[in-house]
Design an enzyme around this catalytic site. Structure first.
Site, short mmCIF file in Angstrom:
data_model
loop_
_atom_site.label_atom_id
_atom_site.label_comp_id
_atom_site.label_asym_id
_atom_site.label_seq_id
_atom_site.Cartn_x
_atom_site.Cartn_y
_atom_site.Cartn_z
N ASP A 24 -12.92 52.47 -63.58
CA ASP A 24 -12.60 51.19 -63.02
C ASP A 24 -12.35 51.00 -61.80
O ASP A 24 -12.08 50.04 -61.28
CB ASP A 24 -11.31 50.62 -63.80
N VAL A 27 -13.55 48.25 -58.94
CA VAL A 27 -12.51 47.11 -58.38
C VAL A 27 -11.70 47.63 -57.25
O VAL A 27 -11.66 46.94 -56.20
CB VAL A 27 -11.37 46.68 -59.46
N TYR A 143 2.90 55.92 -62.98
CA TYR A 143 2.97 56.71 -61.95
C TYR A 143 4.20 56.45 -61.35
O TYR A 143 4.68 55.50 -61.28
CB TYR A 143 1.82 56.66 -60.83
N LYS A 173 -0.48 57.97 -69.13
CA LYS A 173 -1.04 59.05 -67.91
C LYS A 173 -0.22 58.99 -66.86
O LYS A 173 0.46 57.98 -66.71
CB LYS A 173 -2.32 58.15 -67.74
#
Length: 263
Positions: A24, A27, A143, A173
């Site tokens: 991705d 972007v 994150y 993740k």
């Protein structure tokens, strides 16, 4: 977990292990190496053993004919590296638009500890609720990022992955703490499968040592972008990572299987 979510999780994994290649980055970074001919890259990494690829919804027509029956994840927020603040991820799609694009799962990025955390938390909770209603798994990219936060701090990473579980994600993740011993409490802090981000690209051996360490620390796999799609041979590095994830081999054997050992 409902039957649809469970079935679709199996489409993006192999025996509860996840080798996901996010692409991705168009972007964020524009048409960089590995993404100009995204069709060829997708074919290479999925032929090499990737369980799933991940893109924004608009790229879906370029994905399906090239993914060799691998799973497909649609990402639902993003930002650019030339905008005012890359950490300010904005919505780019809905669960319904992901379904229309042929997704097997959706993903959503949250920067835990940043000034954008409150809004991103609310949006992630909305995504997981709707995705669950429709039987679609959610990969939370959680994150630890913010003022005075070390992005590889195990305590901060554990907080981020636990937040993802609390908000209803199915897979999470996060960043890697640097070694298996310190990553163990991150994985132990949640019942979700934890996959690691790739971070900055290193040598092949460094990449595989990171994967091996994460798996030894309890990870369920990887979600690695640039370290794979910008590799000179994306299929080869994917095969090497797959050997660690799915066959539990060591770094040297993984390098051999990927044809990456130096002469």
């Amino acid at each position: 977990m409902n039957a649809g979510t469970r079935a679709r999780l199996q489409r993006i994994s192999t025996n509860d292990r996840f080798l996901i290649v996010p692409m991705d980055h168009g972007v964020t970074m524009g048409p960089v190496k590995g993404l100009v001919d995204i069709e060829g890259t997708i074919d290479s990494v999925t032929a090499g053993g990737a369980d799933a690829v991940l893109t924004q919804k608009g790229v879906a027509p370029r994905v399906h004919d090239n993914k060799n029956d691998a799973g497909f994840i649609v990402h639902l927020n993003g930002s650019t590296n030339i905008g005012p603040d890359e950490a300010d991820k904005r919505r780019t799609g809905t669960v319904e638009s992901a379904l229309r694009a042929g997704a097997d799962a959706v993903s959503f990025h949250i920067n835990v500890g940043s000034q954008y955390e409150p809004e991103q938390m609310t949006q992630l909770a909305d995504v997981t609720e709707r995705a669950t209603e429709l039987g679609l798994p959610t990969l939370a990219m959680a994150y630890a990022r913010g003022p005075d936060i070390e992005e590889d701090d195990p305590e901060a990473l554990a907080h981020a992955v636990r937040l993802a579980e609390e908000l209803g994600a199915d897979v999470v993740k996060t960043g890697y703490s640097g070694d298996g011993d310190s990553f163990d409490p991150v994985c132990s802090g949640t019942r979700l499968p934890v996959v690691i981000a790739g971070g900055s690209r290193g040598t092949d051996r460094q990449t595989l040592e990171m994967v091996r360490g994460a798996m030894d620390g309890g990870a369920a796999g990887v979600s690695m972008g640039r370290s794979i799609f910008q590799h000179d041979d994306p299929g080869a590095i994917t095969s090497a990572i797959a050997a660690i994830l799915h066959d539990d081999v060591g770094v040297d054997e993984a390098l051999r299987r990927g044809g990456l050992l130096e002469a």
